[in-house]
Design an enzyme around this catalytic site. Structure first.
Site, PDB file in Angstrom:
ATOM      1  N   PRO A  45      -3.299   0.684  18.852  1.00  0.00           N
ATOM      2  CA  PRO A  45      -3.074   0.197  17.486  1.00  0.00           C
ATOM      3  C   PRO A  45      -3.252   1.236  16.368  1.00  0.00           C
ATOM      4  CG  PRO A  45      -5.181  -0.570  18.315  1.00  0.00           C
ATOM      5  CD  PRO A  45      -4.513   0.125  19.451  1.00  0.00           C
TER       6      PRO A  45
ATOM      7  N   TYR B 245      -8.923   5.512   7.653  1.00  0.00           N
ATOM      8  CA  TYR B 245      -8.999   5.906   9.067  1.00  0.00           C
ATOM      9  C   TYR B 245     -10.045   7.014   9.132  1.00  0.00           C
ATOM     10  CZ  TYR B 245      -4.554   3.529  10.145  1.00  0.00           C
ATOM     11  OH  TYR B 245      -3.557   2.602  10.340  1.00  0.00           O
TER      12      TYR B 245
ATOM     13  N   LYS C 239       1.878   0.474  14.947  1.00  0.00           N
ATOM     14  CA  LYS C 239       3.296   0.438  15.318  1.00  0.00           C
ATOM     15  C   LYS C 239       3.712  -0.782  16.137  1.00  0.00           C
ATOM     16  CE  LYS C 239       4.320   3.439  13.050  1.00  0.00           C
ATOM     17  NZ  LYS C 239       5.109   3.187  11.928  1.00  0.00           N
TER      18      LYS C 239
ATOM     19  N   TYR D  70       4.430   6.825   9.831  1.00  0.00           N
ATOM     20  CA  TYR D  70       3.590   5.655   9.559  1.00  0.00           C
ATOM     21  C   TYR D  70       4.373   4.578   8.814  1.00  0.00           C
ATOM     22  CZ  TYR D  70      -0.715   3.067   8.587  1.00  0.00           C
ATOM     23  OH  TYR D  70      -1.693   2.105   8.549  1.00  0.00           O
TER      24      TYR D  70
ATOM     25  N   HIS E 103       0.852  -1.187   0.000  1.00  0.00           N
ATOM     26  CA  HIS E 103       0.000   0.000   0.000  1.00  0.00           C
ATOM     27  C   HIS E 103       0.885   1.234   0.000  1.00  0.00           C
ATOM     28  CE1 HIS E 103      -4.070  -1.745   1.582  1.00  0.00           C
ATOM     29  NE2 HIS E 103      -3.598  -2.389   0.531  1.00  0.00           N
TER      30      HIS E 103
HETATM   31  C1  PHB Z   1      -5.039  -4.218  10.957  1.00  0.00           C
HETATM   32  O1  PHB Z   1      -5.191  -4.475   9.753  1.00  0.00           O
HETATM   33  O2  PHB Z   1      -5.190  -5.096  11.815  1.00  0.00           O
HETATM   34  C2  PHB Z   1      -4.684  -2.841  11.368  1.00  0.00           C
HETATM   35  C3  PHB Z   1      -4.359  -1.904  10.413  1.00  0.00           C
HETATM   36  C4  PHB Z   1      -4.008  -0.615  10.794  1.00  0.00           C
HETATM   37  C5  PHB Z   1      -4.011  -0.277  12.123  1.00  0.00           C
HETATM   38  C6  PHB Z   1      -4.323  -1.214  13.089  1.00  0.00           C
HETATM   39  C7  PHB Z   1      -4.681  -2.501  12.711  1.00  0.00           C
HETATM   40  O3  PHB Z   1      -3.672   0.988  12.487  1.00  0.00           O
END
Ligand code: PHB
Ligand code: APR
Length: 390
Positions: A292, A201, A296, A383, A72
């Protein structure tokens, strides 16, 4: 038994450390209190930083990742009326990969056992001894209940937040910092093709929501819930309705499907120092936890393992322990950077009560990220991951 490094815990930190040491000709033994099936099925994080991917590739465990991982080049940040794409490749020249932590664990376990290296599953009563001497040891009961003792040069405590290693450091010599958030994430794994090409997000007045994925046919979605809510409160239908509301965007539709797994995880920031006491070294969740939102946790565990492996390899070449002294300073610097980034992403995207001031600050920050290249670049470089020795 005698080995050079005894490693407690077969999560990403312990497995990566063992693998890097093996490639450098250093012996280790891994102890894990769960079964192989359990650790290979446990649903965890799913975003790998570019540095994590390169490390796995360079060390011969990137073949399946290259075949099945999804690269990505950015993410979407969303708030009502806007879905803003951040192009990481253009902003900082780096990408991330979607590849489940379970898959990373499977690849590393297969490499370990394929190389005939020692690994004990389903151990109990693990304990560390004499960590402030130059003859430390680990004891445990193996799967058949036989008492075992490993004499070693060093112990790596990679046993996660609930492990035994951290508490072996005397309280008088350690310190911790903690922040509990007044909400958690309800996460689902769904048999549904992702409705997006990159992760979303989303800020919403009902609370945060995000759309992630595991493969072209499996979606992973999360949304903010309050701490008093339980899975009984959330039928599959109610979950999809809430996700549809919070992720809504004009001209876009969320594809739903059978829910394969659901769970609620609380959110916490935690850092414990020192990460070294005598001959005991902590790595990964054993020493720190991040919420989460910044993706990280897994990457930080891998970074600790890389820094610790480098220090251990250098210490054997050096015929002394001096390079080991540098580990915790370098590791903690990165830990605090990631702790800040994870806290910042979390605070920007989750609603806390209905504080109108907080809400306007969050939206101002999101708009700033969508209009300022400098702001977007800062998010992008954090990120996608700062260099290991940052
Ligand atoms: C996930 O795909 O589990 C995931 C992706 C991004 C995040 C947290 C979890 O910030
Ligand atoms: N003895 C042996 N093994 C233990 C013990 C013990 N006393 N206690 C815990 N373990 C094992 C756990 O079963 C687990 O497999 O240690 C391992 C720790 O692994 P993780 O919890 O995955 O921690 P880490 O390797 O640091 O990776 C951090 O995992 O929790 C996620 O979000 C987190 O992505 C991050 C990553």
């Amino acid at each position: 038994m005698r080995t050079q490094v005894a490693i407690i815990g077969a999560g990403p930190a312990g497995l990566v450390l063992a693998h890097l040491l093996y490639n450098a000709g250093i012996e280790s033994v891994i102890l894990e209190n769960r079964s192989r099936d359990y650790i290979e099925a446990r649903l965890r994080a799913g975003v790998l930083e570019q540095g994590t991917v390169e490390l796995l590739r360079q060390n011969g465990v990137g073949v399946r990742l290259d075949r099945e991982g999804l690269r990505h080049d950015g993410i979407y940040l969303q708030w009502p009326g806007t879905r803003q794409h951040l192009d990481f490749l253009e902003l900082c020249g780096r990408s991330v990969w979607i590849y489940g932590q379970t898959e990373v664990v499977k690849d590393l376990v297969a490499a370990r056992l394929g190389a005939g290296q020692p690994m004990y599953f389903e151990v109990s009563d693990s304990a560390v001894h004499d960590i402030d001497t130059d003859r430390p040891a680990v004891t445990f009961l193996d799967v058949d209940g036989n008492a075992q003792r490993i004499q070693c040069d060093l112990i790596a405590g990679c046993d996660g937040f609930h492990g035994i290693s951290r508490s072996a450091i005397p309280a008088a010599a350690s310190r911790s910092w903690e922040r509990d958030y007044p909400y958690g994430w309800l996460g689902i794994l769904a048999q549904a093709p992702p409705s997006t090409d990159e992760l979303i997000y989303a800020w919403h007045s009902n609370g945060f929501a995000m759309h992630s994925m595991r493969s072209p046919s499996i979606s992973r979605l999360y949304f903010q819930v309050s701490l008093d809510e339980t899975l009984q409160d959330w039928s599959d239908d109610r979950i999809w309705t809430e996700l549809t509301t919070r992720l809504a965007h004009e001209g876009w539709e969320l594809t739903t499907g059978p829910v394969l797994d659901k769970s609620i995880t609380p959110m916490r920031s935690f850092v414990s120092a020192p990460m070294r006491y005598g001959r005991l070294f902590l790595a990964g969740d054993a020493a720190h936890i991040v919420p989460p939102t910044g993706a990280k946790g897994l990457n930080l565990a891998v970074a600790d393992a890389k820094l610790l492996a480098d220090a251990i390899i250098a210490s054997y070449g050096f015929r002394g322990v001096s390079p080991l002294d540098a580990y915790q300073e370098t590791a903690l610097r990165r830990v605090w950077r990631c702790t800040h980034f994870s806290w910042w992403m979390t605070s920007m995207l989750h609603t806390e009560g209905s504080d109108p001031f907080a809400r306007e600050l969050q939206l101002a920050q999101l708009r700033y990220l969508s209009t300022s290249r400098a702001a977007a670049q800062s998010l992008a470089e954090n990120y996608t991951g700062l260099p290991f020795g940052w």
